[in-house]
Design a protein around this motif. Structure first.
Motif, PDB file in Angstrom:
ATOM      1  N   PHE A  62       0.842  -1.187   0.000  1.00 56.63           N
ATOM      2  CA  PHE A  62       0.000   0.000   0.000  1.00 56.63           C
ATOM      3  C   PHE A  62       0.884   1.245   0.000  1.00 56.63           C
ATOM      4  CE2 PHE A  62      -2.270   3.423   2.134  1.00 56.63           C
ATOM      5  CZ  PHE A  62      -3.466   3.419   1.454  1.00 56.63           C
ATOM      6  N   SER A  63       0.376   2.302  -0.647  1.00 53.57           N
ATOM      7  CA  SER A  63       1.040   3.610  -0.626  1.00 53.57           C
ATOM      8  C   SER A  63      -0.010   4.675  -0.370  1.00 53.57           C
ATOM      9  CB  SER A  63       1.714   3.910  -1.971  1.00 53.57           C
ATOM     10  OG  SER A  63       2.605   2.896  -2.329  1.00 53.57           O
ATOM     11  N   GLY A  64       0.275   5.562   0.576  1.00 49.93           N
ATOM     12  CA  GLY A  64      -0.657   6.639   0.883  1.00 49.93           C
ATOM     13  C   GLY A  64       0.067   7.942   1.135  1.00 49.93           C
ATOM     14  N   LEU A  65      -0.554   9.042   0.730  1.00 48.58           N
ATOM     15  CA  LEU A  65      -0.009  10.376   0.938  1.00 48.58           C
ATOM     16  C   LEU A  65      -0.994  11.178   1.779  1.00 48.58           C
ATOM     17  CD1 LEU A  65       2.240  12.547  -0.108  1.00 48.58           C
ATOM     18  CD2 LEU A  65       0.257  13.422  -1.345  1.00 48.58           C
ATOM     19  N   TRP A  66      -0.495  11.748   2.854  1.00 50.96           N
ATOM     20  CA  TRP A  66      -1.283  12.631   3.702  1.00 50.96           C
ATOM     21  C   TRP A  66      -0.857  14.061   3.425  1.00 50.96           C
ATOM     22  CZ3 TRP A  66      -0.571   7.692   4.720  1.00 50.96           C
ATOM     23  CH2 TRP A  66      -1.529   6.979   5.452  1.00 50.96           C
ATOM     24  N   THR A  67      -1.829  14.931   3.122  1.00 45.28           N
ATOM     25  CA  THR A  67      -1.538  16.347   2.938  1.00 45.28           C
ATOM     26  C   THR A  67      -2.729  17.157   3.417  1.00 45.28           C
ATOM     27  OG1 THR A  67      -0.593  17.985   1.430  1.00 45.28           O
ATOM     28  CG2 THR A  67      -2.361  16.599   0.550  1.00 45.28           C
ATOM     29  N   ASP A  68      -2.518  18.464   3.549  1.00 40.90           N
ATOM     30  CA  ASP A  68      -3.564  19.325   4.090  1.00 40.90           C
ATOM     31  C   ASP A  68      -4.382  19.997   2.986  1.00 40.90           C
ATOM     32  OD1 ASP A  68      -2.353  21.912   3.379  1.00 40.90           O
ATOM     33  OD2 ASP A  68      -0.878  21.450   4.926  1.00 40.90           O
ATOM     34  N   GLY A  69      -5.376  20.760   3.401  1.00 43.11           N
ATOM     35  CA  GLY A  69      -6.353  21.354   2.496  1.00 43.11           C
ATOM     36  C   GLY A  69      -5.789  22.236   1.405  1.00 43.11           C
ATOM     37  N   ARG A  70      -4.610  22.793   1.599  1.00 42.67           N
ATOM     38  CA  ARG A  70      -4.010  23.624   0.555  1.00 42.67           C
ATOM     39  C   ARG A  70      -3.715  22.832  -0.704  1.00 42.67           C
ATOM     40  NH1 ARG A  70       1.234  25.441   3.500  1.00 42.67           N
ATOM     41  NH2 ARG A  70       0.955  23.326   4.278  1.00 42.67           N
ATOM     42  N   TYR A  71      -3.583  21.497  -0.552  1.00 47.94           N
ATOM     43  CA  TYR A  71      -3.073  20.681  -1.645  1.00 47.94           C
ATOM     44  C   TYR A  71      -4.013  19.561  -2.101  1.00 47.94           C
ATOM     45  CZ  TYR A  71       1.249  23.020  -0.426  1.00 47.94           C
ATOM     46  OH  TYR A  71       2.197  23.961  -0.166  1.00 47.94           O
ATOM     47  N   TYR A  72      -5.244  19.523  -1.632  1.00 54.47           N
ATOM     48  CA  TYR A  72      -6.139  18.419  -1.999  1.00 54.47           C
ATOM     49  C   TYR A  72      -6.297  18.282  -3.513  1.00 54.47           C
ATOM     50  CZ  TYR A  72      -7.824  18.309   2.897  1.00 54.47           C
ATOM     51  OH  TYR A  72      -7.950  18.218   4.253  1.00 54.47           O
ATOM     52  N   VAL A  73      -6.617  19.371  -4.187  1.00 49.56           N
ATOM     53  CA  VAL A  73      -6.852  19.318  -5.637  1.00 49.56           C
ATOM     54  C   VAL A  73      -5.570  18.962  -6.375  1.00 49.56           C
ATOM     55  CG1 VAL A  73      -7.526  20.658  -7.671  1.00 49.56           C
ATOM     56  CG2 VAL A  73      -8.813  20.903  -5.534  1.00 49.56           C
ATOM     57  N   GLN A  74      -4.478  19.621  -6.016  1.00 46.85           N
ATOM     58  CA  GLN A  74      -3.186  19.348  -6.648  1.00 46.85           C
ATOM     59  C   GLN A  74      -2.790  17.896  -6.449  1.00 46.85           C
ATOM     60  OE1 GLN A  74      -0.010  21.874  -5.248  1.00 46.85           O
ATOM     61  NE2 GLN A  74       1.568  20.556  -6.102  1.00 46.85           N
ATOM     62  N   ALA A  75      -2.926  17.391  -5.234  1.00 45.60           N
ATOM     63  CA  ALA A  75      -2.526  16.007  -4.942  1.00 45.60           C
ATOM     64  C   ALA A  75      -3.381  15.016  -5.726  1.00 45.60           C
ATOM     65  CB  ALA A  75      -2.628  15.737  -3.445  1.00 45.60           C
ATOM     66  N   GLU A  76      -4.678  15.262  -5.808  1.00 43.89           N
ATOM     67  CA  GLU A  76      -5.542  14.359  -6.576  1.00 43.89           C
ATOM     68  C   GLU A  76      -5.054  14.242  -8.017  1.00 43.89           C
ATOM     69  OE1 GLU A  76      -9.514  15.877  -6.124  1.00 43.89           O
ATOM     70  OE2 GLU A  76      -9.756  14.943  -4.155  1.00 43.89           O
ATOM     71  N   LYS A  77      -4.712  15.380  -8.613  1.00 42.95           N
ATOM     72  CA  LYS A  77      -4.242  15.375 -10.001  1.00 42.95           C
ATOM     73  C   LYS A  77      -2.881  14.690 -10.128  1.00 42.95           C
ATOM     74  CE  LYS A  77      -6.741  19.494 -11.421  1.00 42.95           C
ATOM     75  NZ  LYS A  77      -6.648  20.911 -11.788  1.00 42.95           N
ATOM     76  N   GLN A  78      -1.949  15.017  -9.246  1.00 42.68           N
ATOM     77  CA  GLN A  78      -0.593  14.499  -9.373  1.00 42.68           C
ATOM     78  C   GLN A  78      -0.474  13.027  -8.968  1.00 42.68           C
ATOM     79  OE1 GLN A  78       1.668  17.495  -7.179  1.00 42.68           O
ATOM     80  NE2 GLN A  78       2.116  18.549  -9.097  1.00 42.68           N
ATOM     81  N   LEU A  79      -1.375  12.536  -8.154  1.00 39.89           N
ATOM     82  CA  LEU A  79      -1.320  11.133  -7.744  1.00 39.89           C
ATOM     83  C   LEU A  79      -2.124  10.214  -8.667  1.00 39.89           C
ATOM     84  CD1 LEU A  79      -1.685  11.472  -3.864  1.00 39.89           C
ATOM     85  CD2 LEU A  79       0.414  11.196  -5.201  1.00 39.89           C
ATOM     86  N   GLU A  80      -2.912  10.801  -9.545  1.00 43.18           N
ATOM     87  CA  GLU A  80      -3.744  10.008 -10.437  1.00 43.18           C
ATOM     88  C   GLU A  80      -2.898   9.008 -11.228  1.00 43.18           C
ATOM     89  OE1 GLU A  80      -6.961  10.675 -14.050  1.00 43.18           O
ATOM     90  OE2 GLU A  80      -6.355  12.373 -12.825  1.00 43.18           O
TER      91      GLU A  80
END
Length: 145
Positions: A62-80
């Motif tokens: 398993f791999s998981g990334l925890w980040t805060d609200g500043r980066y939710y949209v960016q992380a969703e796109k970059q982790l896709e």
């Protein structure tokens, strides 16, 4: 995304060689700087997520990334397409990465960290949380070298 999956697999190979069941990759350097030099951007290199704040946890399956609200949209796109799950820290019902590890790993498991990248208080908090679950911490290995 082959580069990301290949890098994560190499990390998992190193974990297996050292008896590590989960490895934590923070967004920090030995000086706890707000912005880190390229050498210390292991989380970015492994995950492809370029935000300045986040913690990556890799287990054997398993791999998981925890980040805060500043980066939710960016992380969703970059982790896709990477196979890395996004945990939206601060959202109701989302566990911290330490609680997730404590709840997920079996008693007797070992968590690996590069001890240079965590403050003493962070390590003590992890040790206290993991000790209750019978999980140890190996602070000796920089598996990204």
């Amino acid at each position: 995304m082959t580069g990301i999956t290949d890098r994560i697999q190499r990390l998992r190979d190193g974990m297996l060689d050292r008896g590590i069941d989960a490895y934590i990759v923070p967004s920090s350097d030995p000086h706890m700087s707000e912005y880190v030099a390229a050498h210390w951007e292991g989380r970015k290199w492994l995950s492809g997520f370029t935000g300045s704040a986040g913690t990556l946890v890799i287990t054997r399956d398993f791999s998981g990334l925890w980040t805060d609200g500043r980066y939710y949209v960016q992380a969703e796109k970059q982790l896709e397409g990477t196979g890395i799950s996004l945990f939206k820290a601060g959202m109701e019902g989302v566990k911290s990465f330490t609680q997730w590890i404590a709840d997920t790993l079996d008693r007797g498991s070992c968590v690996g960290i590069d001890g240079k990248l965590f403050s003493l208080s962070q390590v003590r908090k992890m040790e206290n949380r993991f000790f209750k679950k019978g999980i140890s911490i190996n602070k000796e290995h920089d598996l990204l070298m």
